[in-house]
Motif scaffolding. Structure first.
Motif, PDB file in Angstrom:
ATOM      1  N   GLY A   1       0.783  -1.238   0.000  1.00 58.65           N
ATOM      2  CA  GLY A   1       0.000   0.000   0.000  1.00 58.65           C
ATOM      3  C   GLY A   1       0.806   1.274   0.000  1.00 58.65           C
ATOM      4  N   GLY A   2       0.374   2.194   0.867  1.00 55.88           N
ATOM      5  CA  GLY A   2       0.933   3.547   0.883  1.00 55.88           C
ATOM      6  C   GLY A   2       2.384   3.634   1.313  1.00 55.88           C
ATOM      7  N   GLY A   3       2.815   2.718   2.145  1.00 52.50           N
ATOM      8  CA  GLY A   3       4.229   2.646   2.486  1.00 52.50           C
ATOM      9  C   GLY A   3       4.710   3.608   3.558  1.00 52.50           C
ATOM     10  N   THR A   4       3.804   4.058   4.453  1.00 54.35           N
ATOM     11  CA  THR A   4       4.299   4.958   5.504  1.00 54.35           C
ATOM     12  C   THR A   4       5.208   4.214   6.485  1.00 54.35           C
ATOM     13  N   ASN A   5       4.936   2.930   6.698  1.00 53.69           N
ATOM     14  CA  ASN A   5       5.831   2.161   7.576  1.00 53.69           C
ATOM     15  C   ASN A   5       7.183   1.935   6.907  1.00 53.69           C
TER      16      ASN A   5
ATOM     17  N   GLU B   1       2.982   2.562  15.381  1.00 55.94           N
ATOM     18  CA  GLU B   1       3.635   1.815  14.295  1.00 55.94           C
ATOM     19  C   GLU B   1       4.968   2.432  13.862  1.00 55.94           C
TER      20      GLU B   1
ATOM     21  N   MET C   1      -0.909   4.661  13.839  1.00 56.64           N
ATOM     22  CA  MET C   1       0.303   4.729  13.001  1.00 56.64           C
ATOM     23  C   MET C   1       1.315   5.713  13.585  1.00 56.64           C
TER      24      MET C   1
ATOM     25  N   ILE D   1       4.387  -5.666  11.008  1.00 62.37           N
ATOM     26  CA  ILE D   1       3.728  -4.712  11.902  1.00 62.37           C
ATOM     27  C   ILE D   1       2.224  -4.950  11.803  1.00 62.37           C
ATOM     28  N   HIS D   2       1.571  -5.041  12.972  1.00 61.50           N
ATOM     29  CA  HIS D   2       0.119  -5.235  12.977  1.00 61.50           C
ATOM     30  C   HIS D   2      -0.521  -4.136  13.828  1.00 61.50           C
ATOM     31  N   PRO D   3      -1.603  -3.521  13.330  1.00 64.05           N
ATOM     32  CA  PRO D   3      -2.145  -2.358  14.044  1.00 64.05           C
ATOM     33  C   PRO D   3      -3.127  -2.671  15.169  1.00 64.05           C
TER      34      PRO D   3
ATOM     35  N   MET E   1      -0.213  -7.123   2.568  1.00 67.39           N
ATOM     36  CA  MET E   1      -1.556  -7.659   2.819  1.00 67.39           C
ATOM     37  C   MET E   1      -1.763  -9.102   2.343  1.00 67.39           C
TER      38      MET E   1
ATOM     39  N   ALA F   1       5.983  -4.480   5.410  1.00 66.34           N
ATOM     40  CA  ALA F   1       5.639  -3.094   5.748  1.00 66.34           C
ATOM     41  C   ALA F   1       4.293  -2.755   5.102  1.00 66.34           C
ATOM     42  N   GLY F   2       3.212  -3.197   5.766  1.00 67.48           N
ATOM     43  CA  GLY F   2       1.889  -3.018   5.169  1.00 67.48           C
ATOM     44  C   GLY F   2       1.700  -3.995   4.020  1.00 67.48           C
TER      45      GLY F   2
HETATM   46  C1  GRF Z   1      -0.613  -0.252   8.558  1.00 70.21           C
HETATM   47  O1  GRF Z   1      -1.610   0.123   9.459  1.00 70.21           O
HETATM   48  C2  GRF Z   1      -0.094  -1.616   8.899  1.00 70.21           C
HETATM   49  O2  GRF Z   1      -0.036  -1.857  10.259  1.00 70.21           O
HETATM   50  C3  GRF Z   1      -1.131  -2.481   8.262  1.00 70.21           C
HETATM   51  O3  GRF Z   1      -1.478  -1.824   7.070  1.00 70.21           O
HETATM   52  C4  GRF Z   1      -1.177  -0.441   7.162  1.00 70.21           C
HETATM   53  C5  GRF Z   1      -0.199  -0.127   6.067  1.00 70.21           C
HETATM   54  O4  GRF Z   1       0.152   1.200   5.997  1.00 70.21           O
HETATM   55  N1  GRF Z   1      -0.671  -3.840   8.150  1.00 70.21           N
HETATM   56  P1  GRF Z   1       1.433   1.680   5.161  1.00 70.21           P
HETATM   57  O5  GRF Z   1       1.360   1.029   3.786  1.00 70.21           O
HETATM   58  O6  GRF Z   1       2.659   1.302   5.908  1.00 70.21           O
HETATM   59  O7  GRF Z   1       1.256   3.170   5.059  1.00 70.21           O
END
Ligand code: GRF
Length: 207
Positions: free
Chosen positions: A10-14, A180, A176, A108-110, A90, A87-88
């Motif tokens: 996804g967006g990759g903020t982690n 996170e 986050m 990482i799990h939210p 799915m 890192a996100g």
């Molecule tokens: C985060 O909340 C992570 O914990 C979950 O999906 C989201 C991904 O966000 N598994 P990002 O792609 O890191 O922005």
């Protein structure tokens, strides 16, 4: 120096939080490749901006899950990675992949595992479930990945308050920012320094 591979969706903020910690010198390592199952994941753009190799490897390109996982294993092995961060990411991978990198994959799990985790608990669904239950505290968990969904040894957790009027989106953002992006880079730093030992499925931190 530790070579790190990443899997993203996804967006990759982690991923960004880890890239920042590498750039600032906090993490003694280098991200060598970022792989997405989705071609349009913004996480790939973030990696490119940081001059990191990117790849799109998806189940769709293969006739079986087995072949998909073979391709992922080959990709990371050929780059000699010592750690893979989800890192996100799915997609749930089988023991074929997780055994190939035993205690070398961090997710990482939210939520505060074992609450709101496992099959079906991903993305906003986790925060929806937390609000539906009416919990007053939630958070995030960093853990090693085994063949189960969110069942691997826990490395770190951080609690976050649920506030009056929270929507799943607002809560996701707070989790986050406060949890996170803090504990994920910290766990990678500890791993890179060889400070995480797994014994009987429990993580011990050594100095
Ligand atoms: C985060 O909340 C992570 O914990 C979950 O999906 C989201 C991904 O966000 N598994 P990002 O792609 O890191 O922005």
């Amino acid at each position: 120096m530790l070579k790190i591979g990443a899997l993203v969706s996804g967006g990759g903020t982690n991923l960004q939080a880890i890239m920042d910690a590498v750039d600032s010198g906090d993490i003694d390592g280098k991200i060598v490749t970022v792989v997405s199952n989705r071609k349009d994941a913004y996480a790939l753009e973030r990696a490119k901006k940081n001059n990191i190799e990117t790849a799109w490897i998806s189940k769709k390109q293969f006739s079986s899950v087995d072949e998909y996982e073979d391709a992922l294993i080959e990709h990371f092995k050929s780059r000699d990675v010592g750690l893979i961060v989800f890192a996100g990411f799915m997609v749930i991978l089988t023991s074929k992949f997780t055994d190939a990198f035993k205690n070398k994959i961090i997710n990482i799990h939210p939520s505060l595992i074992p609450s709101f985790c496992g099959q079906g608990f991903y993305g906003l669904k986790v925060h929806e479930a937390a609000l539906e239950k009416g919990v007053k505290v939630t958070g995030a968990t960093v853990h090693f990945v085994d063949s189960g969904a969110d069942t691997g040894p826990i490395i770190a957790q951080k609690a976050v308050e649920v506030e009056e009027g929270d929507t799943p989106e607002i809560l996701q953002k707070r989790v986050m920012e406060q949890a996170e992006w803090v504990i994920f880079p910290e766990a990678v730093r500890l791993f890179a320094e060889g400070k995480l030992i797994v014994e009987n499925n429990i993580v011990r931190r050594v100095e």
